[in-house]
Design an enzyme around this catalytic site. Structure first.
Site, mmCIF file in Angstrom:
data_model
loop_
_atom_site.group_PDB
_atom_site.id
_atom_site.type_symbol
_atom_site.label_atom_id
_atom_site.label_comp_id
_atom_site.label_asym_id
_atom_site.label_seq_id
_atom_site.Cartn_x
_atom_site.Cartn_y
_atom_site.Cartn_z
ATOM 1 N N GLU A 140 -8.365 -5.389 4.724
ATOM 2 C CA GLU A 140 -8.177 -5.102 3.302
ATOM 3 C C GLU A 140 -6.968 -5.854 2.742
ATOM 4 O O GLU A 140 -7.006 -6.337 1.613
ATOM 5 C CB GLU A 140 -7.993 -3.588 3.116
ATOM 6 C CG GLU A 140 -9.285 -2.832 3.378
ATOM 7 C CD GLU A 140 -9.074 -1.363 3.678
ATOM 8 O OE1 GLU A 140 -8.799 -1.044 4.853
ATOM 9 O OE2 GLU A 140 -9.184 -0.554 2.766
ATOM 10 N N LYS A 182 3.341 0.753 3.122
ATOM 11 C CA LYS A 182 2.881 -0.231 4.113
ATOM 12 C C LYS A 182 2.906 -1.582 3.435
ATOM 13 O O LYS A 182 2.576 -1.679 2.250
ATOM 14 C CB LYS A 182 1.422 0.064 4.498
ATOM 15 C CG LYS A 182 1.259 1.064 5.599
ATOM 16 C CD LYS A 182 -0.190 1.014 6.091
ATOM 17 C CE LYS A 182 -0.575 2.381 6.589
ATOM 18 N NZ LYS A 182 -1.981 2.653 6.569
ATOM 19 N N ARG A 233 -11.928 15.549 7.636
ATOM 20 C CA ARG A 233 -12.716 15.970 6.465
ATOM 21 C C ARG A 233 -14.121 16.383 6.878
ATOM 22 O O ARG A 233 -14.728 15.761 7.759
ATOM 23 C CB ARG A 233 -12.816 14.840 5.440
ATOM 24 C CG ARG A 233 -11.507 14.478 4.800
ATOM 25 C CD ARG A 233 -11.735 13.585 3.576
ATOM 26 N NE ARG A 233 -10.490 13.001 3.132
ATOM 27 C CZ ARG A 233 -10.216 11.694 3.186
ATOM 28 N NH1 ARG A 233 -11.100 10.841 3.645
ATOM 29 N NH2 ARG A 233 -9.059 11.251 2.763
ATOM 30 N N HIS A 252 -13.024 2.957 -0.144
ATOM 31 C CA HIS A 252 -13.142 1.899 0.880
ATOM 32 C C HIS A 252 -13.761 0.624 0.293
ATOM 33 O O HIS A 252 -14.297 -0.203 1.021
ATOM 34 C CB HIS A 252 -14.013 2.344 2.076
ATOM 35 C CG HIS A 252 -13.369 3.364 2.957
ATOM 36 N ND1 HIS A 252 -14.075 4.388 3.512
ATOM 37 C CD2 HIS A 252 -12.089 3.506 3.386
ATOM 38 C CE1 HIS A 252 -13.264 5.138 4.260
ATOM 39 N NE2 HIS A 252 -12.050 4.625 4.188
ATOM 40 N N MET A 308 -10.677 9.912 17.514
ATOM 41 C CA MET A 308 -11.898 9.653 18.272
ATOM 42 C C MET A 308 -11.606 9.203 19.706
ATOM 43 O O MET A 308 -12.279 9.603 20.661
ATOM 44 C CB MET A 308 -12.740 8.590 17.548
ATOM 45 C CG MET A 308 -14.020 8.232 18.236
ATOM 46 S SD MET A 308 -15.138 9.641 18.464
ATOM 47 C CE MET A 308 -15.998 9.669 16.899
ATOM 48 N N ASN A 328 0.885 -1.164 0.000
ATOM 49 C CA ASN A 328 0.000 0.000 0.000
ATOM 50 C C ASN A 328 0.928 1.221 0.000
ATOM 51 O O ASN A 328 1.462 1.604 1.030
ATOM 52 C CB ASN A 328 -0.881 -0.040 1.250
ATOM 53 C CG ASN A 328 -1.818 1.145 1.330
ATOM 54 O OD1 ASN A 328 -1.751 2.057 0.514
ATOM 55 N ND2 ASN A 328 -2.690 1.131 2.325
ATOM 56 N N GLY A 387 -11.354 1.634 12.449
ATOM 57 C CA GLY A 387 -10.852 1.845 13.815
ATOM 58 C C GLY A 387 -11.923 2.279 14.802
ATOM 59 O O GLY A 387 -11.982 1.778 15.936
ATOM 60 N N GLY A 391 -15.374 2.147 14.190
ATOM 61 C CA GLY A 391 -16.473 1.162 14.127
ATOM 62 C C GLY A 391 -16.151 -0.122 14.870
ATOM 63 O O GLY A 391 -17.032 -0.758 15.446
ATOM 64 N N ARG A 434 -2.531 -2.176 -3.474
ATOM 65 C CA ARG A 434 -3.731 -1.373 -3.288
ATOM 66 C C ARG A 434 -3.616 -0.187 -4.246
ATOM 67 O O ARG A 434 -2.643 0.559 -4.189
ATOM 68 C CB ARG A 434 -3.817 -0.879 -1.854
ATOM 69 C CG ARG A 434 -4.941 0.102 -1.679
ATOM 70 C CD ARG A 434 -5.034 0.607 -0.259
ATOM 71 N NE ARG A 434 -6.168 1.501 -0.157
ATOM 72 C CZ ARG A 434 -6.100 2.737 0.328
ATOM 73 N NH1 ARG A 434 -4.965 3.209 0.791
ATOM 74 N NH2 ARG A 434 -7.172 3.483 0.373
HETATM 75 P P1 ADP Z 1 -7.372 4.742 9.058
HETATM 76 O O1 ADP Z 1 -8.618 5.242 8.388
HETATM 77 O O2 ADP Z 1 -6.261 5.725 9.036
HETATM 78 O O3 ADP Z 1 -6.997 3.339 8.658
HETATM 79 P P2 ADP Z 1 -8.312 3.546 11.507
HETATM 80 O O4 ADP Z 1 -9.279 2.663 10.811
HETATM 81 O O5 ADP Z 1 -7.169 2.928 12.214
HETATM 82 O O6 ADP Z 1 -7.761 4.697 10.586
HETATM 83 O O7 ADP Z 1 -9.151 4.403 12.565
HETATM 84 C C1 ADP Z 1 -8.570 5.415 13.307
HETATM 85 C C2 ADP Z 1 -9.618 5.966 14.245
HETATM 86 O O8 ADP Z 1 -10.081 4.912 15.091
HETATM 87 C C3 ADP Z 1 -9.097 7.073 15.136
HETATM 88 O O9 ADP Z 1 -10.052 8.106 15.244
HETATM 89 C C4 ADP Z 1 -8.954 6.352 16.481
HETATM 90 O O10 ADP Z 1 -9.080 7.219 17.571
HETATM 91 C C5 ADP Z 1 -10.128 5.412 16.418
HETATM 92 N N1 ADP Z 1 -9.984 4.366 17.439
HETATM 93 C C6 ADP Z 1 -9.079 3.363 17.483
HETATM 94 N N2 ADP Z 1 -9.223 2.653 18.637
HETATM 95 C C7 ADP Z 1 -10.222 3.243 19.332
HETATM 96 C C8 ADP Z 1 -10.852 3.002 20.596
HETATM 97 N N3 ADP Z 1 -10.474 2.013 21.381
HETATM 98 N N4 ADP Z 1 -11.863 3.820 20.970
HETATM 99 C C9 ADP Z 1 -12.245 4.831 20.185
HETATM 100 N N5 ADP Z 1 -11.706 5.111 18.985
HETATM 101 C C10 ADP Z 1 -10.712 4.336 18.557
#
Ligand code: ADP
Length: 414
Positions: free
Chosen positions: A395, A14, A249, A188, A292, A7, A340, A342, A98
Site C-alpha cells: 500500500e 507509520k 472482528r 483495503h 493466525m 499512515n 499477512g 494470504g 493514507r
Molecule cells: P495488518 O492487517 O495488521 O496489516 P498483517 O497483514 O500483517 O496485519 O497480517 C497479520 C496476520 O498475518 C496475523 O494473523 C499473522 O499471524 C498472520 N501471519 C503472518 N505471517 C504468517 C505466517 N508465516 N503464517 C501464518 N500466518 C501469518
C-alpha cells in the site's frame, strides 16, 4: 522525488520514504529508502527506524503528531540514518497520507487543499477513530513543511466508489441512505488496487481483462470482486466490521444478536460494538489469540479443538465469499491472496481453496508451499480454469506513486 508516506493512527505514525516519479513508476524503478514507526505518541514514545534491513530503536518524549513528524525528519536527515538521498528537509519533496474514509466525496487520490481537508472532516462521522488521526498527520505535515507543501490524500475507500448501488445499498428504508449516506463503502481499497495492478503486470492482461476475486487476509480481512479492473463488490461495509471473519472482528452476524446481547447480558451498544470489533473473530472463537500463525502452531503442537474450529470457520467463510463473488461477477479468471495471512499461510490458502475445484481451481501444492515471505506468483496448476495467485500487497508504494502522480499532474491510471 522523495516521498514521505504517512499512515497516522491516534497514537502512532507509520512511515516510509520512497523515491519515485513518473519515470520510475513506468520502469518499476521506485526505491524504498527507509521505513519505521513511532508508537505511544503522547508520552515516552518508542521510535523504530529501518534502513536496508538495519533496525534502530530508541525512546523519546513525543507529544503529538507534529513532533512525531519532526522526529522522523531529524532521524532521516541525520548522518546516523545513512540515507544518502536525504540530507536535509529540502530532500523530502511531498507527503502521501493514507486516509481511511473518503465517503462518497473522494473517488481518487487527490492533492490536499483546504477544500479537501473539509471533505475529510465531513467524513469523520463515518470513521470517527481514523479520520481525525489522519487529519492530525496532514496538519502536522503543513506545520513542519510549511503551507503550500504538496501533500496528497490516498483513500482506503476510493477504489470501491465504482460499486453499483445494487451492491452498495443496504436493504434499509431508502431515506436512511439519503439522510446519513448509510451504505457499503468497503476498505483495503489501496491494497486491492495494488494487487489488481500487479496481477495485470504478472499476466500481461489489460485493465478490461482483469477479472479477479481478491482476498486481503491480515488482522483485518476483506474480499473484493474486481471486474474489468474495477471494484464491483466488497465484503467490508459501512465500517470494517462486516464480511469475513477476522483476527478480532466477528464479520457478518445476524443484527438481532445485538439486541439479544443487550437484553441477556446487559451490555450497552458501545460494549457490544467493542465485543464485535475487539473480542470476536479468531480470538473470540479460539479463546487464545487473534494471530493466525500462533493458532496454526497451537493446532500443530497441541491439536487444540477451539483453535481448529476458529481456523476452519475462517477458511469456510472466505470460501463462501469467493463463491458468492464468482456468481455475482459471472465468473472470474483468478483468486488472488494478499495480506499477512494470504501471503504467508499456505495451509490457510489450501483450506480456502478446498471445494473450489468445481469452479475449475486446481492448486499446485508445491507452488503454494513455496510462495511465502513476500514471494509473488501463481499457485494453481497450469491449465487450471480458475487460477490462484499470491501477490504481496504494498500500500505504501501505491501511496507514494499516487503522490508523485498527483504532484506531477498526471492522472492515476488505476
Ligand atoms: P495488518 O492487517 O495488521 O496489516 P498483517 O497483514 O500483517 O496485519 O497480517 C497479520 C496476520 O498475518 C496475523 O494473523 C499473522 O499471524 C498472520 N501471519 C503472518 N505471517 C504468517 C505466517 N508465516 N503464517 C501464518 N500466518 C501469518
Amino acid at each position: 522525488m522523495n516521498i514521505l508516506v504517512l499512515n497516522c493512527g491516534s497514537s502512532s505514525v507509520k512511515f516510509q520514504i520512497i523515491a519515485t516519479d513518473v519515470d520510475a513508476i513506468e520502469h518499476n524503478a521506485d526505491r524504498r529508502l527507509a521505513s519505521g514507526i513511532i508508537e505511544r505518541i503522547g508520552g515516552e514514545a518508542v521510535l523504530t527506524f529501518r534502513v536496508d534491513g538495519k533496525v534502530s530503536r530508541q525512546t523519546a518524549p513525543v507529544r503529538d503528531h507534529r513532533q512525531a513528524v519532526e522526529q522522523i525528519l531529524r532521524w532521516a536527515c541525520s548522518g546516523e540514518s545513512g540515507i544518502a538521498e536525504v540530507q536535509s528537509v529540502a530532500d523530502i519533496h511531498a507527503i502521501g497520507h493514507r486516509v481511511v474514509h473518503g465517503g462518497e466525496c473522494f473517488t481518487h487520490s487527490t492533492l490536499i487543499t483546504d477544500e479537501v481537508i473539509r471533505g475529510i472532516e465531513a467524513c469523520i462521522d463515518l470513521a470517527p477513530l481514523h479520520n481525525p488521526a489522519n487529519l492530525k498527520g496532514i496538519r502536522a505535515g503543513a506545520e513542519v513543511f510549511g503551507p503550500g507543501f504538496p501533500q496528497v490524500a490516498v483513500f482506503d475507500t476510493a477504489f470501491h466508489q465504482t460499486l453499483n448501488e445494487v451492491a452498495y445499498l443496504y436493504a434499509l428504508p431508502y431515506q436512511l441512505y439519503r439522510r446519513h449516506r448509510l451504505r457499503r463503502y468497503g476498505f483495503h481499497g489501496t491494497s486491492f488496487r495494488y494487487v489488481a495492478y500487479r496481477y495485470r503486470q504478472l499476466t500481461g492482461k489489460s485493465r478490461e481483462e482483469t477479472n479477479i476475486v481478491a482476498l486481503h487476509l491480515g488482522n483485518g480481512c476483506s474480499a473484493c470482486a474486481i471486474r474489468a479492473g474495477a471494484s464491483v463488490d466488497t465484503s467490508m461495509g459501512y465500517t470494517p466490521l462486516e464480511g469475513l471473519m477476522m483476527g478480532t472482528r466477528a464479520g457478518d452476524i445476524d443484527p438481532s444478536i445485538v439486541d439479544f446481547l443487550e437484553m441477556k447480558e446487559g451490555f450497552t451498544a458501545r460494549e457490544i460494538e467493542a465485543l464485535l470489533n475487539k473480542q470476536s473473530g479468531l480470538l473470540g472463537v479460539s479463546g487464545l489469540t487473534n494471530d493466525m500463525r500462533d493458532l496454526l502452531d497451537e493446532i500443530h503442537e497441541h491439536d487444540d479443538r477451539r483453535a481448529k474450529l476458529a481456523v476452519a470457520m475462517f477458511c469456510y467463510r472466505a470460501r463462501k465469499y469467493i463463491g458468492a463473488y464468482l456468481a455475482a461477477m459471472g465468473g472470474a479468471d483468478a483468486v488472488v491472496f494478499t495480506g499477512g495471512i494470504g501471503e504467508n499461510a499456505a495451509e490457510v490458502r489450501t483450506r480456502i481453496c478446498e471445494g473450489l475445484e468445481w469452479f475449475g481451481l486446481e492448486l499446485d501444492p508445491a507452488q503454494n508451499q513455496a510462495l511465502v515471505n513476500r514471494r509473488e506468483g501463481v499457485i494453481s496448476r497450469e491449465g487450471s480454469r480458475l487460477a490462484a495467485y499470491v501477490i504481496p500487497t504494498d500500500e505504501e508504494l501505491l501511496i507514494a506513486r499516487d503522490t508523485a502522480r498527483c504532484v506531477a499532474g498526471v492522472p492515476n491510471p488505476y
